[in-house]
Design a protein around this motif. Structure first.
Motif, PDB file in Angstrom:
ATOM      1  N   ARG A  29      -2.182   7.376  -3.723  1.00 38.18           N
ATOM      2  CA  ARG A  29      -2.657   6.088  -4.289  1.00 38.18           C
ATOM      3  C   ARG A  29      -1.547   4.933  -3.809  1.00 38.18           C
ATOM      4  N   GLY A  30      -2.110   4.077  -2.864  1.00 39.10           N
ATOM      5  CA  GLY A  30      -1.223   2.875  -2.528  1.00 39.10           C
ATOM      6  C   GLY A  30       0.018   3.598  -1.895  1.00 39.10           C
ATOM      7  N   ASN A  31      -0.190   4.389  -1.064  1.00 36.15           N
ATOM      8  CA  ASN A  31       1.210   5.249  -0.215  1.00 36.15           C
ATOM      9  C   ASN A  31       2.085   5.739  -1.123  1.00 36.15           C
ATOM     10  N   GLN A  32       1.767   6.066  -2.513  1.00 36.20           N
ATOM     11  CA  GLN A  32       2.446   6.859  -3.224  1.00 36.20           C
ATOM     12  C   GLN A  32       1.899   8.257  -3.856  1.00 36.20           C
ATOM     13  N   VAL A  33       2.552   9.191  -3.809  1.00 34.66           N
ATOM     14  CA  VAL A  33       1.953  10.583  -4.039  1.00 34.66           C
ATOM     15  C   VAL A  33       2.267  10.801  -5.512  1.00 34.66           C
ATOM     16  N   PHE A  34       1.344  11.486  -5.923  1.00 31.97           N
ATOM     17  CA  PHE A  34       1.083  12.003  -7.305  1.00 31.97           C
ATOM     18  C   PHE A  34       0.650  13.284  -7.556  1.00 31.97           C
ATOM     19  N   ASP A  35       1.192  14.119  -8.470  1.00 29.88           N
ATOM     20  CA  ASP A  35       1.021  15.488  -8.508  1.00 29.88           C
ATOM     21  C   ASP A  35       0.066  15.621  -9.829  1.00 29.88           C
ATOM     22  N   LEU A  36      -1.035  15.936  -9.960  1.00 29.74           N
ATOM     23  CA  LEU A  36      -2.105  15.643 -11.045  1.00 29.74           C
ATOM     24  C   LEU A  36      -2.709  17.217 -11.556  1.00 29.74           C
ATOM     25  N   THR A  37      -1.576  18.357 -10.984  1.00 24.35           N
ATOM     26  CA  THR A  37      -1.925  19.576 -11.292  1.00 24.35           C
ATOM     27  C   THR A  37      -2.057  19.783 -13.010  1.00 24.35           C
ATOM     28  N   THR A  38      -1.054  19.120 -13.701  1.00 18.73           N
ATOM     29  CA  THR A  38      -1.308  19.139 -15.179  1.00 18.73           C
ATOM     30  C   THR A  38      -2.019  18.359 -15.983  1.00 18.73           C
ATOM     31  N   PHE A  39      -2.627  17.476 -15.086  1.00 17.74           N
ATOM     32  CA  PHE A  39      -3.550  16.495 -15.678  1.00 17.74           C
ATOM     33  C   PHE A  39      -5.210  16.557 -15.546  1.00 17.74           C
ATOM     34  N   ALA A  88       6.850   6.805   6.190  1.00 13.22           N
ATOM     35  CA  ALA A  88       6.730   5.481   7.001  1.00 13.22           C
ATOM     36  C   ALA A  88       5.500   5.640   7.867  1.00 13.22           C
ATOM     37  N   GLU A  89       5.423   6.795   8.994  1.00 10.00           N
ATOM     38  CA  GLU A  89       4.559   6.680   9.737  1.00 10.00           C
ATOM     39  C   GLU A  89       3.071   7.199   9.392  1.00 10.00           C
ATOM     40  N   ASP A  90       3.135   7.438   8.154  1.00  8.89           N
ATOM     41  CA  ASP A  90       1.612   7.808   7.614  1.00  8.89           C
ATOM     42  C   ASP A  90       1.192   6.843   6.800  1.00  8.89           C
ATOM     43  N   ARG A  91       1.923   5.784   6.449  1.00  7.26           N
ATOM     44  CA  ARG A  91       1.401   4.816   5.490  1.00  7.26           C
ATOM     45  C   ARG A  91       0.147   3.946   5.936  1.00  7.26           C
ATOM     46  N   LYS A  92      -0.864   3.423   5.111  1.00  8.35           N
ATOM     47  CA  LYS A  92      -1.749   2.704   5.273  1.00  8.35           C
ATOM     48  C   LYS A  92      -2.001   1.431   4.483  1.00  8.35           C
ATOM     49  N   GLU A  93      -2.250   0.487   5.019  1.00  4.24           N
ATOM     50  CA  GLU A  93      -2.460  -0.835   4.167  1.00  4.24           C
ATOM     51  C   GLU A  93      -3.889  -0.932   3.769  1.00  4.24           C
TER      52      GLU A  93
END
Length: 343
Positions: A29-39, A88-93
């Motif tokens: 989400r917005g070039n940040q990574v989140f682990d939602l396994t427990t959610f 950096a090389e995988d980031r999207k705007e």
């Protein structure tokens, strides 16, 4: 919750895409990574829809009105599962939201209770203003496990109520009351009183939720009033997906029941009193079990899906509306339905 050591790493989109199952569910989400396994099982919209986006970028999906536009509270919860950044090389705007400010930047600092520490003494030793307390208590937080109220394990047991305790406790009481009533009235009269009590519960459900549980801004100033509010209903809005604090503890429900029974005994004679009381108890048990399901159940039934969405909107969008749990009937009668028909 993710350990601090796991944070601040960088991941490629290909690496995130591998975590696309129930066993390991990551999103971007917005070039940040989140682990939602427990959610994901506690996701208010249901686990199925979150699994559909496992391993993917959900930035635009969270803003998509056809799916569901998420409130800032959702981003607050999401923030707790942050584990790193996209390389950096995988980031999207992504296009900016209509407000012009990214949702993550709209999250205010959390100066309220620490959900990782025992909650009761934090509340008891607090010095919040009433306005701050009411605002913060209605900003949902999430824990992948039941919160801790007391350090003392003996006291802690009395704060936790599994869903099955309610029918196990109240079922025999309801049967005993109805059977006792048959000594005074024939079955057909008892049946009429039972149905009347069952229907009466729907108004009680609405009234208790609106005028007792959501006394909110009307509570007196001071920590003691806030602690009482927190124990009665505030904690449920603070941690709405806590599985052991979704149904009412028998001690509290018994206290409320005795007060209601006292009022009814001044109005109805034995027999009819028993019939109405047993109907009310049955309605209450159905309400509490339904309430638990609305938070943690899934269904393809259109009506039940509507009720689930309706109630979760009360938690995540507008706590000043939508007081009905098993039905929106009384909200429509008293004008407390949501201003917008869409969740």
């Amino acid at each position: 919750m993710v350990s601090k050591e796991a944070k601040q790493r960088e991941y490629s989109r290909a690496e995130v895409a591998k975590h696309d199952s129930e066993k390991s569910l990551w999103v971007i989400r917005g070039n940040q990574v989140f682990d939602l396994t427990t959610f994901y099982t506690d996701h208010p919209g249901g686990a199925d829809i979150l699994i559909q986006f496992a391993g993917q970028d959900i930035t635009e999906a969270m803003r998509d009105g056809d799916i569901h536009v998420h409130a800032i509270q959702a981003y607050r919860v999401l923030k707790d599962f942050y584990i790193g950044e996209v390389m950096a090389e995988d980031r999207k705007e992504h296009p900016a939201p209509e407000s012009g400010k990214d949702e993550m930047d709209c999250i205010e600092d959390d100066d309220f209770l620490d959900i990782h520490k025992p909650l009761f003494m934090q509340m008891w030793n607090s010095n919040f203003t009433k306005e701050f307390y009411i605002k913060e208590i209605h900003r949902p937080r999430h824990l992948p496990r039941p919160a801790v109220f007391f350090e003392n394990p003996f006291l802690e047991k009395f704060t936790r109520t599994p869903w099955w305790v309610v029918p196990m406790y109240w079922g025999p009481i309801m049967c005993a009351i109805f059977s006792l009533g048959l000594r005074y009235e024939p079955p057909n009269v008892m049946a009429v009183g039972f149905v009347f009590g069952l229907l009466s519960w729907t108004l009680m459900e609405y009234s208790i939720h609106r005028f007792v549980f959501h006394y909110d801004e009307n509570i007196p100033d001071g920590t003691t009033a806030q602690v009482a509010h927190f124990l009665l209903h505030g904690v449920h809005h603070f941690l709405p997906m806590d599985q052991l604090r979704l149904v009412m503890p028998p001690a509290l429900s018994t206290f409320l029941a005795l007060n209601i029974l006292g009022i009814l005994s001044c109005i109805f004679s034995p027999g009819m009193l028993h019939a109405i009381a047993s109907g009310i108890i049955t309605g209450y048990v159905f309400y509490d079990e339904c309430h638990y399901w609305l938070h943690h159940g899934t269904t393809q039934n259109e009506r039940l899906s509507y009720l689930k969405s309706y109630h979760l909107r009360h938690h995540y969008k507008d706590f000043k509306a939508g007081f009905g749990i098993t039905s929106d009937f009384w909200d429509n009668i008293f004008g407390t339905n949501f201003a917008s028909p869409e969740y």
